[in-house]
Design a protein around this motif. Structure first.
Motif, mmCIF file in Angstrom:
data_model
loop_
_atom_site.group_PDB
_atom_site.id
_atom_site.type_symbol
_atom_site.label_atom_id
_atom_site.label_comp_id
_atom_site.label_asym_id
_atom_site.label_seq_id
_atom_site.Cartn_x
_atom_site.Cartn_y
_atom_site.Cartn_z
ATOM 1 N N VAL A 36 50.306 37.997 35.535
ATOM 2 C CA VAL A 36 50.976 37.898 34.090
ATOM 3 C C VAL A 36 52.131 38.900 33.514
ATOM 4 O O VAL A 36 52.404 40.440 34.199
ATOM 5 N N GLU A 37 53.050 38.569 33.041
ATOM 6 C CA GLU A 37 54.533 39.343 33.035
ATOM 7 C C GLU A 37 55.208 38.909 31.364
ATOM 8 O O GLU A 37 55.045 38.088 30.244
ATOM 9 N N LYS A 38 54.948 40.403 30.670
ATOM 10 C CA LYS A 38 55.863 40.239 29.670
ATOM 11 C C LYS A 38 56.227 39.748 29.140
ATOM 12 O O LYS A 38 57.110 38.793 28.192
ATOM 13 N N THR A 45 62.383 46.326 36.551
ATOM 14 C CA THR A 45 62.964 47.548 36.537
ATOM 15 C C THR A 45 62.888 47.495 38.214
ATOM 16 O O THR A 45 64.610 47.871 38.827
ATOM 17 N N SER A 46 62.166 46.955 38.372
ATOM 18 C CA SER A 46 63.033 46.588 40.813
ATOM 19 C C SER A 46 63.421 45.879 40.897
ATOM 20 O O SER A 46 64.395 45.233 41.748
ATOM 21 N N ALA A 47 63.723 44.696 40.403
ATOM 22 C CA ALA A 47 64.554 43.240 40.427
ATOM 23 C C ALA A 47 66.341 44.251 39.866
ATOM 24 O O ALA A 47 67.152 43.410 40.966
ATOM 25 N N GLY A 301 54.835 51.630 28.068
ATOM 26 C CA GLY A 301 53.679 52.307 28.316
ATOM 27 C C GLY A 301 52.195 51.253 27.929
ATOM 28 O O GLY A 301 50.506 52.257 28.009
ATOM 29 N N ASP A 302 51.533 50.340 27.902
ATOM 30 C CA ASP A 302 50.992 49.342 26.859
ATOM 31 C C ASP A 302 50.232 49.119 28.154
ATOM 32 O O ASP A 302 48.328 49.668 27.919
ATOM 33 N N ALA A 303 49.562 49.301 29.346
ATOM 34 C CA ALA A 303 48.660 49.433 30.316
ATOM 35 C C ALA A 303 47.742 50.534 30.485
ATOM 36 O O ALA A 303 47.060 50.769 30.595
ATOM 37 N N GLY A 527 52.563 51.068 41.120
ATOM 38 C CA GLY A 527 53.939 51.906 40.319
ATOM 39 C C GLY A 527 54.009 52.818 39.480
ATOM 40 O O GLY A 527 52.929 53.498 39.157
ATOM 41 N N ASN A 528 54.380 52.527 38.545
ATOM 42 C CA ASN A 528 54.681 53.202 37.482
ATOM 43 C C ASN A 528 53.550 54.027 36.035
ATOM 44 O O ASN A 528 53.766 54.700 34.927
ATOM 45 N N THR A 529 52.889 52.864 36.337
ATOM 46 C CA THR A 529 51.965 52.935 35.659
ATOM 47 C C THR A 529 50.658 54.198 36.038
ATOM 48 O O THR A 529 49.813 54.521 35.113
ATOM 49 N N THR A 544 60.292 55.628 44.870
ATOM 50 C CA THR A 544 59.340 54.827 43.891
ATOM 51 C C THR A 544 58.539 53.592 43.884
ATOM 52 O O THR A 544 57.585 53.592 43.946
ATOM 53 N N ILE A 545 60.319 52.592 44.510
ATOM 54 C CA ILE A 545 59.560 52.048 45.177
ATOM 55 C C ILE A 545 58.321 51.827 46.164
ATOM 56 O O ILE A 545 57.137 50.996 46.429
ATOM 57 N N GLY A 546 58.642 52.469 47.203
ATOM 58 C CA GLY A 546 58.412 52.610 48.151
ATOM 59 C C GLY A 546 56.154 52.622 48.182
ATOM 60 O O GLY A 546 55.089 51.664 48.453
HETATM 61 P P1 FAD Z 1 58.569 47.472 37.254
HETATM 62 O O1 FAD Z 1 59.455 47.344 37.982
HETATM 63 O O2 FAD Z 1 59.352 47.704 35.929
HETATM 64 O O3 FAD Z 1 57.633 46.075 36.533
HETATM 65 C C1 FAD Z 1 56.589 46.676 35.433
HETATM 66 C C2 FAD Z 1 57.198 44.813 34.874
HETATM 67 O O4 FAD Z 1 55.810 44.838 33.974
HETATM 68 C C3 FAD Z 1 57.930 44.809 34.056
HETATM 69 O O5 FAD Z 1 58.429 43.601 34.425
HETATM 70 C C4 FAD Z 1 57.837 44.489 32.479
HETATM 71 O O6 FAD Z 1 58.481 43.171 32.130
HETATM 72 C C5 FAD Z 1 56.482 44.259 33.063
HETATM 73 N N1 FAD Z 1 55.093 44.985 31.952
HETATM 74 C C6 FAD Z 1 55.231 45.789 30.674
HETATM 75 N N2 FAD Z 1 54.743 45.821 30.003
HETATM 76 C C7 FAD Z 1 53.597 44.916 30.517
HETATM 77 C C8 FAD Z 1 52.417 44.052 29.459
HETATM 78 N N3 FAD Z 1 51.591 44.681 28.414
HETATM 79 N N4 FAD Z 1 51.681 43.418 30.005
HETATM 80 C C9 FAD Z 1 52.236 42.630 31.058
HETATM 81 N N5 FAD Z 1 53.487 42.179 32.352
HETATM 82 C C10 FAD Z 1 54.190 43.551 30.841
HETATM 83 N N6 FAD Z 1 63.756 53.344 42.672
HETATM 84 C C11 FAD Z 1 63.676 53.481 44.256
HETATM 85 O O7 FAD Z 1 62.169 53.475 45.111
HETATM 86 N N7 FAD Z 1 64.237 52.904 45.612
HETATM 87 C C12 FAD Z 1 65.067 52.419 44.863
HETATM 88 O O8 FAD Z 1 66.517 51.767 45.391
HETATM 89 C C13 FAD Z 1 66.198 52.440 42.888
HETATM 90 N N8 FAD Z 1 66.888 51.804 42.313
HETATM 91 C C14 FAD Z 1 67.421 52.062 40.769
HETATM 92 C C15 FAD Z 1 68.011 51.755 40.154
HETATM 93 C C16 FAD Z 1 68.096 51.731 39.791
HETATM 94 C C17 FAD Z 1 69.670 50.805 38.612
HETATM 95 C C18 FAD Z 1 67.067 51.874 38.326
HETATM 96 C C19 FAD Z 1 67.193 51.537 36.657
HETATM 97 C C20 FAD Z 1 66.116 52.393 38.945
HETATM 98 C C21 FAD Z 1 66.109 52.060 40.767
HETATM 99 N N9 FAD Z 1 64.335 52.918 41.547
HETATM 100 C C22 FAD Z 1 64.502 52.717 41.871
HETATM 101 C C23 FAD Z 1 63.632 53.587 40.242
HETATM 102 C C24 FAD Z 1 62.586 52.260 40.149
HETATM 103 O O9 FAD Z 1 63.058 50.596 39.937
HETATM 104 C C25 FAD Z 1 61.366 51.808 39.564
HETATM 105 O O10 FAD Z 1 61.073 53.306 39.535
HETATM 106 C C26 FAD Z 1 60.738 51.179 39.343
HETATM 107 O O11 FAD Z 1 60.782 49.844 40.256
HETATM 108 C C27 FAD Z 1 59.562 50.908 38.563
HETATM 109 O O12 FAD Z 1 57.882 49.794 39.300
HETATM 110 P P2 FAD Z 1 56.844 49.404 38.080
HETATM 111 O O13 FAD Z 1 56.496 47.866 39.311
HETATM 112 O O14 FAD Z 1 55.808 50.415 37.841
HETATM 113 O O15 FAD Z 1 57.968 49.118 37.491
#
Ligand code: FAD
Length: 563
Positions: A36-38, A45-47, A301-303, A527-529, A544-546
């Protein structure tokens, strides 16, 4: 017992790279998975990121002529995290990282290449390497996604040539300083874009996907093959617990309540809290603003809050994957300054006109330095990036393309407020409220050091890491040149981030822990949660993504009792 609207084995919340990896592995282990995606687009941010992952001992190193070992990798991470992380996650990460990448390459559309020349961020520290550990996703053809391509979050404008054409990391590096072959490469990027003629007539979006877009698209395509759905516009509100076990969640789908049962587990991959001003005010050093972030506006920060309501513990809440960012009028997120600070002919100064940091330092360290040095009369939150006409002509800077491609006379209107410009340093300082005498004194000291190639104050360009994004044509130090040619420029730099890194405390299996260090059954965070296993630091590109992907994979394995 609650009435469920839907049921699955594993509920994955969020659609970043970690979440999609968890979904893929959970499916392959036999579960019915729901993602599920909000927001109305997947990828988070990964994308929009570089999509790089930092995988020590990865399976590509040997073929490239490099060497690595688990011992060195663990020693390095321990050293750069100052032994603050003592829970086995470091060992687990190093142990499983290679296997996760090999698994994805064997069973999905995901492909990576190791970057032999991209150094760890602290290559001089014991166990650090001058390359090989950072891996970039290979380009991905969006046609494979079919209609689903329209639901993939668009890349950051800063990663596109002329705001529309995609580039790989390697290509971007050549174009950055017009390195050998840059002209041919420009033609190649243009050709790649325009030869997709039928599509060009319908959309300006490039279907040659690179960086984070390539990674997320490859993962999504692999989930399509498996018929794993992503429900968009569907956000987690609350977790449902029965007798100490998480058994499902209350979601809001298209504005209506939706209760989903998760028979085996819930994986929280919903990003950090960087876009939640109240949480930033509560946890971060001040000032801290959600609109300084370089991330899309949905990670609030919902999760983290939902798990805290069940008694989950948190850690590192005062920390972020900090990155200096700049504001561009009309854009929903700020632009991170990853590389331009490294190039010769610029300095970063506080309101007293003084330098306070090695401008080429890793982005996280820049913002730590901004906060550490911030004081009355010498404000460094925000600070200023100052450069001269030569820098402006040669290099990009945030939203500005190099002057040779886009001179000031041809800048679009929304960029007029992006920078300040003046014919003298004193005048520039006055425009931006910086002490003119201080700035002049700084340049009197900096310029001769830059000429000699030795920055005695902050050692810019001394590290192999600094030099990676330097300009090889500038010698003796590819990161240093004096600021002498008028006009002079200033861009405001904020204490931004590319995501927060404080979050739920998790163990080696990514299980969410209570304060007493017992796991909450059925609940995982990645991830960042989750609170980062990298402590306050950033060991190398992809840190971070690793971990998001490796622990997403591990969470799925733990749910299924697999090793
Ligand atoms: P996200 O990828 O942000 O995914 C979280 C998802 O959860 C989002 O789609 C959000 O909409 C969804 N969401 C939020 N709340 C809810 C909810 N209540 N219910 C359902 N869905 C929800 N890091 C690296 O390791 N390598 C890189 O090369 C790198 N390059 C970067 C370049 C840029 C320009 C930026 C901005 C960041 C970069 N980073 C990189 C950092 C990295 O992208 C992020 O730290 C990482 O993608 C976070 O991953 P995540 O899965 O925690 O969150």
């Amino acid at each position: 017992s609650p009435q469920w609207d839907a049921s699955c084995d594993v509920l994955v919340v969020g659609s970043g790279a970690g979440a999609l990896t968890a979904a893929l592995r959970a499916h392959d282990l036999g579960s019915k998975v729901l993602v599920v995606e909000k927001s109305d687009l997947f990828g988070g941010t990964s994308a929009i990121s570089g999509g790089g992952i930092w995988i020590p001992c990865n399976h590509r190193i040997a073929a490239l002529g490099g060497e690595d070992s688990a011992d060195e990798a663990i020693r390095y991470i321990r050293a750069v995290t100052h032994d603050e992380i003592d829970d086995g996650r470091i060992e687990a990460y190093v142990e499983h990282g290679r296997r996760v990448v090999e698994y994805l390459e064997a069973h999905s559309h995901v492909r990576f290449e190791a970057q032999s020349a991209y150094a760890d961020y602290y290559p001089e520290v014991a166990g650090g390497k001058s390359g090989y550990r950072s891996m970039d996703p290979l380009p991905f053809d969006a046609r494979q996604l079919g209609e689903e391509f329209r639901r993939l979050r668009e890349p950051s404008p800063g990663t596109l040539m002329m705001g529309r054409m995609t580039m790989t990391m390697k290509e971007a590096r050549v174009l950055l300083c017009r390195g050998p072959g840059w002209f041919g490469l420009t033609l190649k990027v243009l050709w790649r874009y325009w030869r997709d003629l039928g599509w060009r007539l319908r959309s300006r979006r490039d279907r040659f996907l690179t960086l984070g877009n390539a990674l997320v698209a490859a993962l999504r395509c692999s989930l399509l093959d498996r018929n794993v759905p992503i429900v968009l516009n569907c956000r987690l509100e609350r977790l449902v617990e029965e007798r100490g076990r998480v058994v499902g969640a209350e979601l809001v789908r298209d504005g209506r309540p939706w209760r989903v049962q998760a028979q085996r587990g819930v994986v929280l991959g919903a990003g950090g809290f960087e876009r939640n001003q109240l949480m930033r005010t509560q946890y971060h050093p001040q000032p801290s603003r959600s609109d300084w972030s370089a991330t899309p506006p949905y990670n609030t920060g919902d999760a983290i809050r939902a798990a805290q309501a069940l008694g989950a513990a948190t850690a590192l809440m005062g920390h972020s994957w900090w990155a200096p960012t700049t504001h561009v009028e009309g854009e929903e997120k700020q632009r991170a300054l990853f590389v331009e600070r490294t190039l010769p002919g610029c300095i970063m100064v506080n309101s007293a006109g003084q330098r306070f940091v090695n401008e080429a330092a890793p982005y996280t360290d820049i913002v730590y330095a901004m906060y550490e040095n911030n004081r009355e009369g010498a404000t460094s939150v925000p600070c200023w990036l100052i450069f001269d006409a030569e820098f402006r002509r040669k290099y990009p800077c945030g939203a500005l393309l190099p002057g040779y491609a886009m001179p000031d006379s041809r800048l679009p209107k929304h960029l007029h407020s992006y920078f300040h410009k003046a014919d003298s340093i004193g005048e520039l300082a006055r425009c931006i409220g910086v002490d003119p005498d201080g700035l002049l004194r700084t340049l009197d000291r900096f310029n001769p050091m830059a000429e000699s190639g030795k920055d005695l104050d902050f050692h810019k360009g001394d590290s192999v890491f600094d030099r990676y994004y330097g300009d090889p044509a500038t010698q003796p130090n590819p990161c240093l040149a004096p600021l002498v040619k008028a006009p002079f420029y200033a861009v405001r730099v904020d204490a931004g981030d590319i995501g927060t890194k404080g979050g739920l405390l998790t163990d080696v299996h990514a299980r969410v822990m209570r304060e007493d260090r017992t796991p909450i059954a059925g609940l995982y965070a990645i991830g960042n949660t989750a609170a980062s296993m990298m402590g306050r630091t950033y060991p190398g590109a992809g840190s971070t993504i690793g971990p998001a992907m490796v622990f997403g994979f591990r969470a799925a394995e733990d749910i299924h009792g697999a090793e």
